[in-house]
Design an enzyme around this catalytic site. Structure first.
Site, PDB file in Angstrom:
ATOM      1  N   LYS A  85      33.524  51.835  44.144  1.00  0.00           N
ATOM      2  CA  LYS A  85      33.429  52.335  45.533  1.00  0.00           C
ATOM      3  C   LYS A  85      31.688  52.475  45.725  1.00  0.00           C
ATOM      4  O   LYS A  85      31.325  53.130  46.412  1.00  0.00           O
ATOM      5  CB  LYS A  85      34.166  53.189  46.039  1.00  0.00           C
ATOM      6  CG  LYS A  85      35.643  53.353  45.624  1.00  0.00           C
ATOM      7  CD  LYS A  85      36.326  51.782  45.774  1.00  0.00           C
ATOM      8  CE  LYS A  85      36.193  51.298  47.533  1.00  0.00           C
ATOM      9  NZ  LYS A  85      36.484  50.102  47.774  1.00  0.00           N
ATOM     10  N   GLY A  87      29.676  49.772  46.172  1.00  0.00           N
ATOM     11  CA  GLY A  87      29.038  48.611  46.683  1.00  0.00           C
ATOM     12  C   GLY A  87      29.343  47.502  45.601  1.00  0.00           C
ATOM     13  O   GLY A  87      28.663  46.553  45.720  1.00  0.00           O
ATOM     14  N   TRP A  90      30.460  43.792  47.292  1.00  0.00           N
ATOM     15  CA  TRP A  90      29.226  43.176  48.065  1.00  0.00           C
ATOM     16  C   TRP A  90      28.244  42.651  47.097  1.00  0.00           C
ATOM     17  O   TRP A  90      27.820  41.440  46.856  1.00  0.00           O
ATOM     18  CB  TRP A  90      28.487  44.316  48.840  1.00  0.00           C
ATOM     19  CG  TRP A  90      27.537  43.592  49.946  1.00  0.00           C
ATOM     20  CD1 TRP A  90      27.267  42.350  50.414  1.00  0.00           C
ATOM     21  CD2 TRP A  90      25.993  44.367  50.072  1.00  0.00           C
ATOM     22  NE1 TRP A  90      25.992  42.389  51.091  1.00  0.00           N
ATOM     23  CE2 TRP A  90      25.357  43.493  50.830  1.00  0.00           C
ATOM     24  CE3 TRP A  90      25.988  45.508  49.801  1.00  0.00           C
ATOM     25  CZ2 TRP A  90      24.204  43.819  51.365  1.00  0.00           C
ATOM     26  CZ3 TRP A  90      24.460  45.911  50.318  1.00  0.00           C
ATOM     27  CH2 TRP A  90      23.694  45.163  51.212  1.00  0.00           C
ATOM     28  N   HIS A 154      33.147  48.227  34.974  1.00  0.00           N
ATOM     29  CA  HIS A 154      33.036  49.703  35.274  1.00  0.00           C
ATOM     30  C   HIS A 154      32.791  50.610  34.252  1.00  0.00           C
ATOM     31  O   HIS A 154      32.684  51.992  34.251  1.00  0.00           O
ATOM     32  CB  HIS A 154      34.523  49.953  36.241  1.00  0.00           C
ATOM     33  CG  HIS A 154      34.340  49.377  37.430  1.00  0.00           C
ATOM     34  ND1 HIS A 154      33.630  49.378  38.574  1.00  0.00           N
ATOM     35  CD2 HIS A 154      35.488  48.716  38.119  1.00  0.00           C
ATOM     36  CE1 HIS A 154      33.877  48.710  39.407  1.00  0.00           C
ATOM     37  NE2 HIS A 154      35.060  48.342  39.213  1.00  0.00           N
ATOM     38  N   ARG A 176      25.885  54.230  44.776  1.00  0.00           N
ATOM     39  CA  ARG A 176      25.712  54.682  46.182  1.00  0.00           C
ATOM     40  C   ARG A 176      25.639  56.447  46.279  1.00  0.00           C
ATOM     41  O   ARG A 176      26.104  56.943  45.164  1.00  0.00           O
ATOM     42  CB  ARG A 176      27.195  54.422  46.705  1.00  0.00           C
ATOM     43  CG  ARG A 176      27.583  54.376  48.464  1.00  0.00           C
ATOM     44  CD  ARG A 176      28.855  53.837  48.618  1.00  0.00           C
ATOM     45  NE  ARG A 176      28.842  53.709  50.061  1.00  0.00           N
ATOM     46  CZ  ARG A 176      30.060  53.412  50.646  1.00  0.00           C
ATOM     47  NH1 ARG A 176      31.064  53.104  49.924  1.00  0.00           N
ATOM     48  NH2 ARG A 176      30.225  53.271  52.000  1.00  0.00           N
ATOM     49  N   TYR A 243      22.832  51.306  46.926  1.00  0.00           N
ATOM     50  CA  TYR A 243      23.381  50.730  48.022  1.00  0.00           C
ATOM     51  C   TYR A 243      22.680  50.850  49.392  1.00  0.00           C
ATOM     52  O   TYR A 243      22.425  49.942  50.133  1.00  0.00           O
ATOM     53  CB  TYR A 243      24.871  51.335  48.037  1.00  0.00           C
ATOM     54  CG  TYR A 243      25.683  50.510  49.371  1.00  0.00           C
ATOM     55  CD1 TYR A 243      26.358  49.377  49.031  1.00  0.00           C
ATOM     56  CD2 TYR A 243      25.964  51.427  50.541  1.00  0.00           C
ATOM     57  CE1 TYR A 243      27.211  48.982  50.200  1.00  0.00           C
ATOM     58  CE2 TYR A 243      26.686  50.875  51.596  1.00  0.00           C
ATOM     59  CZ  TYR A 243      27.200  49.798  50.981  1.00  0.00           C
ATOM     60  OH  TYR A 243      27.901  49.267  52.288  1.00  0.00           O
ATOM     61  N   ARG A 310      36.574  48.338  53.822  1.00  0.00           N
ATOM     62  CA  ARG A 310      37.057  49.537  54.944  1.00  0.00           C
ATOM     63  C   ARG A 310      36.093  49.211  56.362  1.00  0.00           C
ATOM     64  O   ARG A 310      35.948  48.610  57.175  1.00  0.00           O
ATOM     65  CB  ARG A 310      37.182  50.973  54.377  1.00  0.00           C
ATOM     66  CG  ARG A 310      37.773  51.815  55.206  1.00  0.00           C
ATOM     67  CD  ARG A 310      37.814  53.196  54.452  1.00  0.00           C
ATOM     68  NE  ARG A 310      36.670  53.918  54.326  1.00  0.00           N
ATOM     69  CZ  ARG A 310      35.778  54.428  55.139  1.00  0.00           C
ATOM     70  NH1 ARG A 310      36.567  54.964  56.291  1.00  0.00           N
ATOM     71  NH2 ARG A 310      34.879  55.248  54.659  1.00  0.00           N
TER      72      ARG A 310
END
Length: 344
Positions: A85, A87, A90, A154, A176, A243, A310
Site C-alpha cells: 500500500k 504505491g 503504480w 515486500h 508513502r 509516493y 481505491r
C-alpha cells in the site's frame, strides 16, 4: 478467460526426483515457520515473525525463507521493493513500461499492461514465485527467464538474500507517508476480509496493530528505514522514491527511474514522440483502474485485481483518522526516523 502471466513459464515440468526434493525443502521451511512467534492475522490466517518482521502465512507461506536460499540474482535484474500500500501497483506499472518500451511501446494497442495486472508482470518473489501456498511446494526455475528480469518484493532489505548484495541488481523502492499507508492498508484489509466472508476490522484495531508494527511485512518504520539507509550507502544499486513526490512530478521521477535502470530517455525520437507522457498516461490510476482485467479478474497471488485500486490520493487519511491518531503517528515516525535524515 485470462491468459497465463509470463512468469508461469518458470514452473516447468520436473522429474519425480526433483518434485520429491522440492517437497523436502518446503517441509523443512514449514517446520521452521511452525516454531516462530505468531499473532492473529488481518484476514483469517495468522501472521508469523521472521527476522524481526511479520508475514501473512496465508499469502507468503514460507516464501521468504525459500527466497533467501534459492533466489540467484543477476546484475541485470531489477527488483521493485515496497511495503504494501505504498504505491506498489503504480510503480510496478511504470518500471515495466519503461524497461520494456522498445519491445512494447506505451501506445501499443495490445500492451501487456492492458492485458495483465502489474503484479502478474512484476511478480512478488516471496508470494507468487516461492510461496508454498500459491505454488504447491515448487521451486521456480528463474534461470530460464531472459534478462533483464523484473521482480517484486515486500521483504525488508535486511532479509534479502546475501546474493543480492554480491551481484548488485538494481532495487527501486517506494514508500508513502505513514498515515496514508495505514488508511490504505485498512481499506485493503477490509476488502480481503469481505472476500473471505469476515466482518470488517474497525479502524481503531487496525491503528493499534499498525502502531505495534504488526503489518505484513512490518514494522512499517523499520522496513522503510532499511531501504533508506541502503540507498545512502549504495546509491548506484538502491533508488529510494517517495509516493507523494512522484504524484507531484511524475515525469521527473520517471526519468530518474529510467536513468537508474540504465535505460534513460535519451533519444530525440523518444522526446519527439512524447514517450514519457505516454507511459505516464498508460500507467495512470484512471487508466489502469478502469481496465477490464483490473475490474473482473484475479492475479497470480489469488487476490482480485480490483482490491489494488481505491483512490491513490495524497492526504486521504485526514478523512478517516482522528487528530489524536494523526498526532500519535507523527510522533512515532519522528522518533523512529530521528537522526536518519528521512522525513515522510
Amino acid at each position: 478467460m485470462a491468459q497465463n502471466p509470463p512468469y508461469k513459464i518458470c514452473f516447468v515440468p520436473r522429474s519425480k526426483e526433483e518434485e520429491e526434493e522440492d517437497e523436502k525443502i518446503y517441509k523443512r521451511y514449514s517446520e521452521i515457520v511452525a516454531t516462530l512467534p505468531t499473532k492473529e492475522g488481518w484476514w483469517g490466517k495468522p501472521i508469523y515473525q521472521y527476522q524481526g518482521f511479520w508475514y501473512n502465512s496465508g499469502a507468503f507461506g514460507v516464501g521468504p525463507l525459500a527466497v533467501q536460499d534459492h533466489f540467484k540474482p543477476r546484475p541485470t535484474d531489477v527488483l521493485v521493493a515496497s511495503i504494501p500500500k505504498g504505491g506498489t501497483t503504480w510503480l510496478k506499472s511504470l518500471v515495466f513500461a519503461v524497461l520494456n518500451r522498445k519491445s512494447h511501446p506505451p501506445s501499443a494497442q495490445h500492451h501487456p499492461l492492458l492485458i495483465f495486472n502489474s503484479h502478474d508482470l512484476v511478480p512478488v518473489m516471496e508470494m507468487m514465485l516461492y510461496s508454498n501456498i500459491l505454488n504447491g511446494n515448487r521451486i521456480p526455475r528463474l534461470d530460464i527467464l531472459p534478462s533483464p528480469r523484473l521482480f517484486g518484493t515486500h521483504m525488508p532489505y535486511t532479509s534479502l538474500p546475501q546474493s543480492v548484495a554480491l551481484s548488485s541488481p538494481r532495487i527501486v523502492y517506494i514508500c508513502r507517508n505513514t498515515k496514508d499507508t495505514l488508511v490504505s492498508w485498512w481499506h485493503f484489509t477490509n476488502k480481503m476480509r469481505s472476500n473471505n466472508s469476515l466482518e470488517p476490522m474497525e479502524l481503531e484495531e487496525a491503528f493499534d496493530r499498525f502502531c505495534k508494527g504488526m503489518t505484513s511485512p512490518g514494522p512499517f518504520w523499520e522496513h522503510v528505514l532499511g531501504y533508506w539507509k541502503a540507498s545512502l550507502e549504495r546509491p548506484q544499486n538502491v533508488l529510494f522514491l517517495k509516493y507523494e513526490q512522484m504524484v507531484d512530478e511524475p515525469a521527473l521521477h520517471l526519468k530518474r527511474i529510467a536513468e537508474f535502470m540504465g535505460c534513460p530517455f535519451s533519444s530525440i525520437e523518444e522526446e519527439k514522440e512524447g514517450v514519457v507522457d505516454q507511459i505516464i498516461k498508460l500507467c495512470s490510476f484512471e487508466n489502469l483502474s478502469n481496465l477490464a482485467v483490473n475490474k473482473t479478474e484475479e492475479n497470480g497471488s489469488g487476490f482480485p485485481n480490483r482490491v489494488f485500486f481505491r483512490q491513490g490520493k495524497v492526504g486521504d487519511s485526514a478523512n478517516y483518522l482522528s487528530p489524536e491518531m494523526m498526532d500519535q503517528l507523527d510522533r512515532i515516525t519522528k522518533q523512529k526516523f530521528h537522526g536518519s535524515g528521512l522525513t515522510l
